[in-house]
Structures are given as structure tokens and as C-alpha cells.
Design a protein around this motif. Sequence first.
Motif, PDB file in Angstrom:
ATOM      1  N   TYR A  94       0.829  -1.205   0.000  1.00  0.00           N
ATOM      2  CA  TYR A  94       0.000   0.000   0.000  1.00  0.00           C
ATOM      3  C   TYR A  94       0.865   1.258   0.000  1.00  0.00           C
ATOM      4  O   TYR A  94       0.537   2.248  -0.663  1.00  0.00           O
ATOM      5  N   TYR A 129       2.310   6.401  -1.725  1.00  0.00           N
ATOM      6  CA  TYR A 129       1.091   5.600  -1.572  1.00  0.00           C
ATOM      7  C   TYR A 129       0.745   5.007  -2.943  1.00  0.00           C
ATOM      8  O   TYR A 129       0.340   5.713  -3.856  1.00  0.00           O
ATOM      9  N   ASP A 172      -1.607   3.086  -4.046  1.00  0.00           N
ATOM     10  CA  ASP A 172      -3.000   3.129  -4.491  1.00  0.00           C
ATOM     11  C   ASP A 172      -3.436   4.542  -4.881  1.00  0.00           C
ATOM     12  O   ASP A 172      -4.545   4.730  -5.389  1.00  0.00           O
ATOM     13  N   HIS A 173      -2.564   5.499  -4.623  1.00  0.00           N
ATOM     14  CA  HIS A 173      -2.820   6.908  -4.984  1.00  0.00           C
ATOM     15  C   HIS A 173      -4.104   7.449  -4.353  1.00  0.00           C
ATOM     16  O   HIS A 173      -4.723   8.367  -4.886  1.00  0.00           O
ATOM     17  N   ASP A 174      -4.494   6.867  -3.210  1.00  0.00           N
ATOM     18  CA  ASP A 174      -5.667   7.390  -2.520  1.00  0.00           C
ATOM     19  C   ASP A 174      -5.294   8.489  -1.530  1.00  0.00           C
ATOM     20  O   ASP A 174      -6.163   9.130  -0.936  1.00  0.00           O
ATOM     21  N   LYS A 175      -3.992   8.712  -1.350  1.00  0.00           N
ATOM     22  CA  LYS A 175      -3.483   9.804  -0.536  1.00  0.00           C
ATOM     23  C   LYS A 175      -2.335  10.465  -1.291  1.00  0.00           C
ATOM     24  O   LYS A 175      -1.646   9.810  -2.083  1.00  0.00           O
TER      25      LYS A 175
END
Length: 219
Positions: A157, A185, A187-190
Motif C-alpha cells: 500500500y 502511496y 493506491d494513490h488514494d493519498k
Amino acid sequence: MTALLLSLLVSCRNEPKQQTPASEVQSSAIKDTIADDKDGKSNTSMLTPREQKLEGFTFRYGYTAYDEEKYSLSNPGYLEVLKANKVVFKDKFEGNDEPYITSLGYHNLDGNKFVFCLNYGTEACDYVQTSRYYVMNEDGSFRYINNYSSFTGGDHYASQHFSHIFPNDSLGKPNTLTIVEGITYHDHDKPDVADTTHITFKGNAFTIKKLTDNLSKAE
């Protein structure tokens, strides 16, 4: 930051461990009795002193004790630098896995100084690799600078990483060793975060100034 490190390391313990390749070193046998590890296998390999010659000095390093069950990632280790068979510098560290030294060469850090790293740990999920930075001054004296670590966890992650920049590099600053640390990160969610540290030399002394503190606030 501590919470992030723990969460990254705990979440991928089933991933295979890959040994970090060590640099070429000369090993000498030790006479002391070697304790067995939790599997009943000898720790001879980890307790055998390593020896390496650089810039007219002999570098000896290794662990004084090694037990992954007892010490985990904090097995007691040592570094000695010898000139003409006389110890001129010594240091201690706590680590795991195969230690090895990498030369970073000479750089203009308010004088022509030799920089090297003592490395240990493993580049794999659930494991931490650490580099301890040292400098040899023009008068042949040595100083420990600081240590930086990298790891990947959380089922990939996120990853923490670092890199160094010397004065002669494209983004370098005069008389300064720059360290850039970051968390990516995957997943590039942050948004990724980064910090920059300037280690500025004046004669045989140096100051460490961390310009930002984003990594410690990461979740």
C-alpha cells in the motif's frame, strides 16, 4: 510516524523474505562459542566479523550477538576503523541481517571529505533496510552523521524511501549533504509526502536542519 511503520510492517508478514545482497568483504573466523538460534541452527555467519579496506583504512564490523527471537531487528553491532593496526574510530549500532559498507566517494563538503554508509536489513515487504552515513574529514578523523531507513508494507500500500544529494549533483547545495525522505502511496488514494534535510558542513563540524516534518504526520 511510528503508527504508520507498525501498520506497514504487520500487514504483510506472509510475504517471502529476500536477502539484501552484501558487498564483497573479507571474513575471518571467530573463536568464541556461537549460540544457536531458535531453529537450532548456528549463527556463525552473522557473528563472523567482516573486514573491508577503503582509502588506506581497515573497516571491521559485525554483530557481538545475534538472535532474531531475542533481539528482533536490534541485534547489537559494532564498527571499527583501523589505521596501521590501531583503532582510530569506533561506533555501535543495532540491526539485523548482513551488514555491508558502501563507498559514496569524495565530495566538497567544506573540504574534500570521504562519505560512506554502513548498511543492514532487507529490501522486502515487512522488513526494514537502514543506511548509517559517516564522513572522513581531511585530517583522517571520522564522524557518524545520521541514519535513514526504507521499507514497504501494507500489501504494498505504501513505501518509505530516501535518497542523498551531494553538492556536485544537479540539485546540490554548497558544502551540504541533502537527504530527501518520502512516502509513496501506491493506491494513490493519498498524496505522497516528502521531507528534506540539509546536513551542512563547516570544517570538521556539521549541522543538521530538517526543513519540513511531513513524514511524522503521515497516517
